[in-house]
Scaffold this motif. Structure first.
Motif, mmCIF file in Angstrom:
data_model
loop_
_atom_site.group_PDB
_atom_site.id
_atom_site.type_symbol
_atom_site.label_atom_id
_atom_site.label_comp_id
_atom_site.label_asym_id
_atom_site.label_seq_id
_atom_site.Cartn_x
_atom_site.Cartn_y
_atom_site.Cartn_z
ATOM 1 N N THR A 22 3.178 5.883 47.872
ATOM 2 C CA THR A 22 2.277 5.685 46.745
ATOM 3 C C THR A 22 2.646 4.391 46.028
ATOM 4 O OG1 THR A 22 3.650 6.790 45.081
ATOM 5 C CG2 THR A 22 2.244 8.186 46.465
ATOM 6 N N ASP A 23 1.804 3.986 45.083
ATOM 7 C CA ASP A 23 2.068 2.735 44.367
ATOM 8 C C ASP A 23 3.233 2.851 43.383
ATOM 9 O OD1 ASP A 23 0.727 4.387 42.612
ATOM 10 O OD2 ASP A 23 -0.563 2.807 41.802
ATOM 11 N N THR A 24 3.752 4.070 43.184
ATOM 12 C CA THR A 24 4.933 4.247 42.324
ATOM 13 C C THR A 24 6.213 4.357 43.141
ATOM 14 O OG1 THR A 24 4.571 6.637 42.347
ATOM 15 C CG2 THR A 24 3.656 5.404 40.476
ATOM 16 N N THR B 241 -1.622 4.396 48.502
ATOM 17 C CA THR B 241 -2.296 5.370 47.642
ATOM 18 C C THR B 241 -1.921 5.125 46.185
ATOM 19 O OG1 THR B 241 -0.491 6.974 47.872
ATOM 20 C CG2 THR B 241 -2.309 7.149 49.437
ATOM 21 N N LYS B 242 -2.829 5.460 45.286
ATOM 22 C CA LYS B 242 -2.560 5.373 43.848
ATOM 23 C C LYS B 242 -2.124 6.737 43.330
ATOM 24 C CE LYS B 242 -5.480 1.521 42.332
ATOM 25 N NZ LYS B 242 -6.564 1.111 41.397
ATOM 26 N N MET B 243 -1.090 6.739 42.519
ATOM 27 C CA MET B 243 -0.584 7.970 41.925
ATOM 28 C C MET B 243 -1.086 8.082 40.492
ATOM 29 S SD MET B 243 1.466 10.542 42.764
ATOM 30 C CE MET B 243 3.057 10.307 43.579
ATOM 31 N N ASN B 244 -1.589 9.260 40.116
ATOM 32 C CA ASN B 244 -2.004 9.446 38.727
ATOM 33 C C ASN B 244 -0.912 10.174 37.949
ATOM 34 O OD1 ASN B 244 -2.230 12.226 39.230
ATOM 35 N ND2 ASN B 244 -4.451 12.142 39.527
ATOM 36 N N ALA C 220 -6.505 7.699 47.780
ATOM 37 C CA ALA C 220 -6.720 6.478 48.553
ATOM 38 C C ALA C 220 -8.198 6.314 48.837
ATOM 39 C CB ALA C 220 -5.932 6.519 49.862
ATOM 40 N N THR C 221 -8.603 5.098 49.164
ATOM 41 C CA THR C 221 -9.971 4.814 49.578
ATOM 42 C C THR C 221 -9.924 4.073 50.910
ATOM 43 O OG1 THR C 221 -10.076 2.650 48.482
ATOM 44 C CG2 THR C 221 -10.692 4.590 47.161
ATOM 45 N N ALA D 257 -2.857 11.801 50.684
ATOM 46 C CA ALA D 257 -3.809 10.719 50.401
ATOM 47 C C ALA D 257 -5.187 11.262 50.035
ATOM 48 C CB ALA D 257 -3.930 9.786 51.610
ATOM 49 N N ARG D 258 -5.482 12.488 50.435
ATOM 50 C CA ARG D 258 -6.732 13.168 50.092
ATOM 51 C C ARG D 258 -7.971 12.349 50.464
ATOM 52 N NH1 ARG D 258 -2.998 14.348 46.112
ATOM 53 N NH2 ARG D 258 -2.731 16.569 45.655
ATOM 54 N N ILE D 259 -7.961 11.833 51.680
ATOM 55 C CA ILE D 259 -9.108 11.039 52.112
ATOM 56 C C ILE D 259 -9.595 11.493 53.480
ATOM 57 C CG2 ILE D 259 -7.784 9.234 53.310
ATOM 58 C CD1 ILE D 259 -9.706 7.192 52.149
ATOM 59 N N SER D 260 -9.021 12.567 54.004
ATOM 60 C CA SER D 260 -9.354 12.994 55.355
ATOM 61 C C SER D 260 -10.832 13.359 55.506
ATOM 62 C CB SER D 260 -8.475 14.181 55.775
ATOM 63 O OG SER D 260 -8.615 15.251 54.867
ATOM 64 N N GLN D 261 -11.487 13.780 54.411
ATOM 65 C CA GLN D 261 -12.907 14.113 54.522
ATOM 66 C C GLN D 261 -13.767 12.874 54.720
ATOM 67 O OE1 GLN D 261 -11.062 14.291 51.844
ATOM 68 N NE2 GLN D 261 -12.173 13.941 49.933
#
Length: 288
Positions: A100-102, A184-187, A194-195, A229-233
């Motif tokens: 992640t970015d952190t 990926t960006k972490m909130n 991710a995109t 990353a939650r982008i598999s869809q």
């Protein structure tokens, strides 16, 4: 087994049929020419010849269509891409780790204990989180910051953020580098996102770093975009492999990145991949 899965694919049967009929047509044409030039010469063995031609055609079709290791060599540039099922950390050469970015490392509270990053901690750093953090901090010195979380965010773990595509290169063992790329960006709730566009840009940054640091040795990476990353869809594994291979080849055409890229697929992911289609895709990446 992978071969068993490939034999069930439509692409295998289509290729088998095409190659078998092509061979049958060619052999039949040869027999026809022979019979035309030497009338009656094939009559005594006509039935046997038909069976032999049919068997030979099927054998030829099987040879051409039979599943093989998914790999493709390229002459311009001189490089290779392998898609293999197995253990990412058991491959030769260097390894790419998605982060992640952190660059958080706390397992399992922030980072999934089944992730590639968790395997990095366990297998390359023998579970020593402090040593991993120290190496990351050293590798990130001078890298552009993307700000930090505020105290009001109450984010557990690391607070500093880096630009997407930032690569921290670690060397916990001699002659084996780990390219840790932030894709990926972490909130503030420690949810990574991710995109597709972001992944593409991060891959470009990764290849620049690999080109500069790998000394041309093979580099292995897993299938991007899954897990946290939650982008598999939006980017299923089949497309993620194609995206990675395409990005690597585009970068290689500008300037050679490395001698070989291994895209390593976990067995549970490999079951859903059409390896024959991926082989055809790798072949299509050759310069026309």
């Amino acid at each position: 087994m992978r071969i068993t899965r490939d034999l069930k694919k439509r692409r295998f049967w289509a290729k088998l049929s095409t190659q078998t009929f092509a061979a049958f047509g060619l052999l039949s044409a040869g027999a026809g020419v022979t019979d035309a030039l030497i009338p009656g010469s094939l009559a005594p063995v006509g039935g046997f010849l038909l069976i032999a031609v049919a068997i030979a055609s099927v054998i030829y079709g099987l040879i051409r269509a039979w599943p093989r290791p998914v790999q493709q060599s390229y002459s311009s540039p001189s490089t290779e891409i392998y898609i293999t099922e197995g253990d990412l950390f058991g491959q030769d050469g260097h390894v790419v780790i998605g982060m992640t970015d952190t660059f958080d490392t706390a397992i399992p509270h922030i980072i999934d204990q089944n992730s590639v990053q968790a395997q990095l901690l366990k297998r390359a750093y023998l579970g020593d989180t402090q040593r991993l953090d120290d190496d990351l901090n050293k590798a990130l010195e001078g890298k552009p910051s993307a700000g930090a979380f505020q105290p009001a965010d109450s984010k557990p773990g690391k607070q500093n953020r880096y630009q997407l595509g930032t690569v921290a290169v670690l060397e916990p063992a001699i002659r084996k580098l780990y390219f840790c790329v932030a894709y990926t960006k972490m909130n503030k709730r420690n949810e990574a996102r991710a995109t597709v566009d972001g992944i593409w840009r991060c891959l470009n940054s990764l290849w620049d770093e690999v080109r500069a640091r790998s000394n041309g040795e093979p580099v292995s990476m897993g299938v991007i975009g899954g897990g946290q990353a939650r982008i598999s869809q939006h980017l299923p594994p089949q497309d993620a492999v194609r995206l990675t291979a395409m990005s690597f080849m585009f970068a290689s055409r500008e300037e050679r990145v490395t001698s070989r890229l291994n895209i390593v697929v976990r067995p549970e992911v490999a079951r859903d991949l059409d390896m024959l289609e991926l082989q055809a895709f790798l072949k299509s990446l050759r310069p026309s």
